[in-house]
Write a protein that holds these residues in place. Structure first.
Motif, PDB file in Angstrom:
ATOM      1  N   PRO A   1       0.658  -1.265  -0.054  1.00  0.00           N
ATOM      2  CA  PRO A   1      -0.088   0.050  -0.149  1.00  0.00           C
ATOM      3  C   PRO A   1       0.740   1.255   0.228  1.00  0.00           C
ATOM      4  O   PRO A   1       1.902   1.296   0.665  1.00  0.00           O
ATOM      5  CB  PRO A   1      -0.750  -0.070   1.375  1.00  0.00           C
ATOM      6  N   ARG A   2       0.450   2.121  -0.798  1.00  0.00           N
ATOM      7  CA  ARG A   2       1.195   3.564  -0.739  1.00  0.00           C
ATOM      8  C   ARG A   2       0.710   4.379   0.644  1.00  0.00           C
ATOM      9  O   ARG A   2      -0.354   4.172   1.091  1.00  0.00           O
ATOM     10  CB  ARG A   2       0.893   4.203  -2.112  1.00  0.00           C
ATOM     11  N   PRO A   3       1.620   5.553   0.785  1.00  0.00           N
ATOM     12  CA  PRO A   3       1.204   6.205   1.896  1.00  0.00           C
ATOM     13  C   PRO A   3       0.053   7.097   1.589  1.00  0.00           C
ATOM     14  O   PRO A   3      -0.381   7.273   0.631  1.00  0.00           O
ATOM     15  CB  PRO A   3       2.362   7.318   1.602  1.00  0.00           C
ATOM     16  N   CYS A   4      -0.848   7.210   2.626  1.00  0.00           N
ATOM     17  CA  CYS A   4      -2.023   7.953   2.522  1.00  0.00           C
ATOM     18  C   CYS A   4      -1.887   9.691   2.244  1.00  0.00           C
ATOM     19  O   CYS A   4      -0.921  10.273   2.658  1.00  0.00           O
ATOM     20  CB  CYS A   4      -2.737   8.103   4.127  1.00  0.00           C
ATOM     21  N   THR A   5      -2.839   9.866   1.575  1.00  0.00           N
ATOM     22  CA  THR A   5      -2.883  11.437   1.121  1.00  0.00           C
ATOM     23  C   THR A   5      -4.288  11.905   1.495  1.00  0.00           C
ATOM     24  O   THR A   5      -4.972  11.248   2.006  1.00  0.00           O
ATOM     25  CB  THR A   5      -2.941  11.692  -0.445  1.00  0.00           C
ATOM     26  N   MET A   6      -4.311  13.250   1.971  1.00  0.00           N
ATOM     27  CA  MET A   6      -5.614  13.822   2.363  1.00  0.00           C
ATOM     28  C   MET A   6      -6.771  13.427   1.442  1.00  0.00           C
ATOM     29  O   MET A   6      -8.058  13.399   1.824  1.00  0.00           O
ATOM     30  CB  MET A   6      -5.604  15.533   2.399  1.00  0.00           C
ATOM     31  N   ASP A   7      -6.537  13.048   0.145  1.00  0.00           N
ATOM     32  CA  ASP A   7      -7.674  12.954  -0.709  1.00  0.00           C
ATOM     33  C   ASP A   7      -8.220  11.567  -0.612  1.00  0.00           C
ATOM     34  O   ASP A   7      -9.221  10.877  -0.963  1.00  0.00           O
ATOM     35  CB  ASP A   7      -7.052  12.857  -2.312  1.00  0.00           C
ATOM     36  N   ASP A   8      -7.560  10.656   0.440  1.00  0.00           N
ATOM     37  CA  ASP A   8      -7.750   9.345   0.510  1.00  0.00           C
ATOM     38  C   ASP A   8      -8.543   9.072   1.648  1.00  0.00           C
ATOM     39  O   ASP A   8      -9.264   7.895   1.749  1.00  0.00           O
ATOM     40  CB  ASP A   8      -6.401   8.319   0.853  1.00  0.00           C
ATOM     41  N   VAL A   9      -8.905  10.059   2.537  1.00  0.00           N
ATOM     42  CA  VAL A   9      -9.501   9.768   3.961  1.00  0.00           C
ATOM     43  C   VAL A   9     -10.488  10.958   4.277  1.00  0.00           C
ATOM     44  O   VAL A   9     -10.488  11.744   3.619  1.00  0.00           O
ATOM     45  CB  VAL A   9      -8.334  10.030   5.123  1.00  0.00           C
ATOM     46  N   SER A  10     -11.458  10.565   5.126  1.00  0.00           N
ATOM     47  CA  SER A  10     -12.352  11.771   5.789  1.00  0.00           C
ATOM     48  C   SER A  10     -11.966  11.377   7.308  1.00  0.00           C
ATOM     49  O   SER A  10     -11.715  10.372   7.736  1.00  0.00           O
ATOM     50  CB  SER A  10     -13.865  11.254   5.359  1.00  0.00           C
ATOM     51  N   PHE A  11     -12.247  12.458   7.973  1.00  0.00           N
ATOM     52  CA  PHE A  11     -12.039  12.414   9.310  1.00  0.00           C
ATOM     53  C   PHE A  11     -13.300  13.000   9.930  1.00  0.00           C
ATOM     54  O   PHE A  11     -14.033  13.994   9.415  1.00  0.00           O
ATOM     55  CB  PHE A  11     -10.785  13.156   9.876  1.00  0.00           C
ATOM     56  N   TYR A  12     -13.659  12.374  11.118  1.00  0.00           N
ATOM     57  CA  TYR A  12     -14.856  12.672  11.979  1.00  0.00           C
ATOM     58  C   TYR A  12     -14.492  12.845  13.617  1.00  0.00           C
ATOM     59  O   TYR A  12     -13.593  12.419  14.203  1.00  0.00           O
ATOM     60  CB  TYR A  12     -15.703  11.328  11.947  1.00  0.00           C
ATOM     61  N   PHE A  13     -15.399  13.797  13.794  1.00  0.00           N
ATOM     62  CA  PHE A  13     -14.988  14.240  15.265  1.00  0.00           C
ATOM     63  C   PHE A  13     -16.160  13.417  16.160  1.00  0.00           C
ATOM     64  O   PHE A  13     -17.231  13.241  15.843  1.00  0.00           O
ATOM     65  CB  PHE A  13     -15.465  15.914  15.686  1.00  0.00           C
ATOM     66  N   GLY A  14     -15.792  13.393  17.565  1.00  0.00           N
ATOM     67  CA  GLY A  14     -16.899  12.639  18.225  1.00  0.00           C
ATOM     68  C   GLY A  14     -16.287  12.387  19.677  1.00  0.00           C
ATOM     69  O   GLY A  14     -15.131  12.845  19.976  1.00  0.00           O
ATOM     70  N   GLY A  15     -17.170  11.692  20.548  1.00  0.00           N
ATOM     71  CA  GLY A  15     -16.809  11.293  22.039  1.00  0.00           C
ATOM     72  C   GLY A  15     -16.293  12.252  22.628  1.00  0.00           C
ATOM     73  O   GLY A  15     -15.476  12.163  23.522  1.00  0.00           O
ATOM     74  N   TYR A  16     -16.875  13.541  22.565  1.00  0.00           N
ATOM     75  CA  TYR A  16     -16.505  14.695  23.570  1.00  0.00           C
ATOM     76  C   TYR A  16     -16.901  14.385  25.072  1.00  0.00           C
ATOM     77  O   TYR A  16     -17.922  13.857  25.256  1.00  0.00           O
ATOM     78  CB  TYR A  16     -17.142  15.890  22.918  1.00  0.00           C
ATOM     79  N   THR A  17     -16.004  14.479  25.801  1.00  0.00           N
ATOM     80  CA  THR A  17     -16.087  14.327  27.300  1.00  0.00           C
ATOM     81  C   THR A  17     -15.458  15.428  28.224  1.00  0.00           C
ATOM     82  O   THR A  17     -14.565  16.172  27.667  1.00  0.00           O
ATOM     83  CB  THR A  17     -15.367  13.009  28.050  1.00  0.00           C
TER      84      THR A  17
END
Length: 191
Positions: free
Chosen positions: A50-66
């Motif tokens: 597998p090649r290194p990840c780029t920003m175009d490969d991923v989504s990110f999510y927030f959650g779990g605030y405590t």
């Protein structure tokens, strides 16, 4: 005459059985000429790394605030897009920036085990940001944004925890190493 024709018929039947048996043996075992030869087996083809990840490969999510009396935390979960398999270090590449009126740098510590992880659509990764709230005005830092970078040096910036300015204790923010799992993500951040 009868005896001769009967003997000829029996002989023909025996010859047919022997010849068909030899044909079957050669077909299943192989003929004697091919028995001395060896056939080379081809090694199975290796899958491309597998090649290194780029920003175009991923989504990110927030959650779990405590939130407790003095400590706050939230999760950041990375999810690869459909059909993407890529790698990244287990140390999250995250920087934190202060608000425009904050003149002190924001300390950031990031944990990691020194390994490389493979990110797949069915195997998200998450990290937890941990920080304390200030106990006095002189111990307060104002944070407004953070930036997540990928191994190829592409990056994406967003707010820190919530839109606007967050006040944190001067010790800064700690991020745990990436771990496999869903985390507590609640929705994709819009860009």
């Amino acid at each position: 005459m009868r005896l001769n024709s009967r003997a000829a018929a029996v002989g023909a039947a025996v010859a047919a059985i022997v010849l068909s048996g030899t044909a079957v043996a050669n077909a299943t075992i192989g003929d004697s000429a091919a028995a001395g030869r060896t056939t080379a087996r081809q090694a199975p083809a290796k899958a491309a790394a597998p090649r290194p990840c780029t920003m175009d490969d991923v989504s990110f999510y927030f959650g779990g605030y405590t939130a407790s009396l003095s400590r706050r935390s939230f999760d950041l979960t990375l999810l690869a897009h459909d059909g993407v398999v890529c790698t990244l270090k287990d140390t999250p590449l995250i920087t934190v920036k202060g608000s425009p009126d904050e003149d002190r740098p924001i300390p950031v510590s990031v944990n990691g085990r020194g390994g490389t992880l493979v990110l797949r659509p069915d195997s998200p990764l998450h990290t937890t940001a941990i920080y304390n709230i200030p106990d006095a005005a002189e111990h307060t830092l104002k944070v407004s944004s953070m930036t997540l970078s990928m191994p190829d040096h592409s990056s994406r910036g967003t707010y820190f925890s919530t839109p606007g300015v967050s006040e944190i204790y001067q010790a800064g923010v700690s991020f745990t190493s990436w771990t496999t799992g869903l985390g507590l993500g609640q929705g994709e951040e819009a860009y």
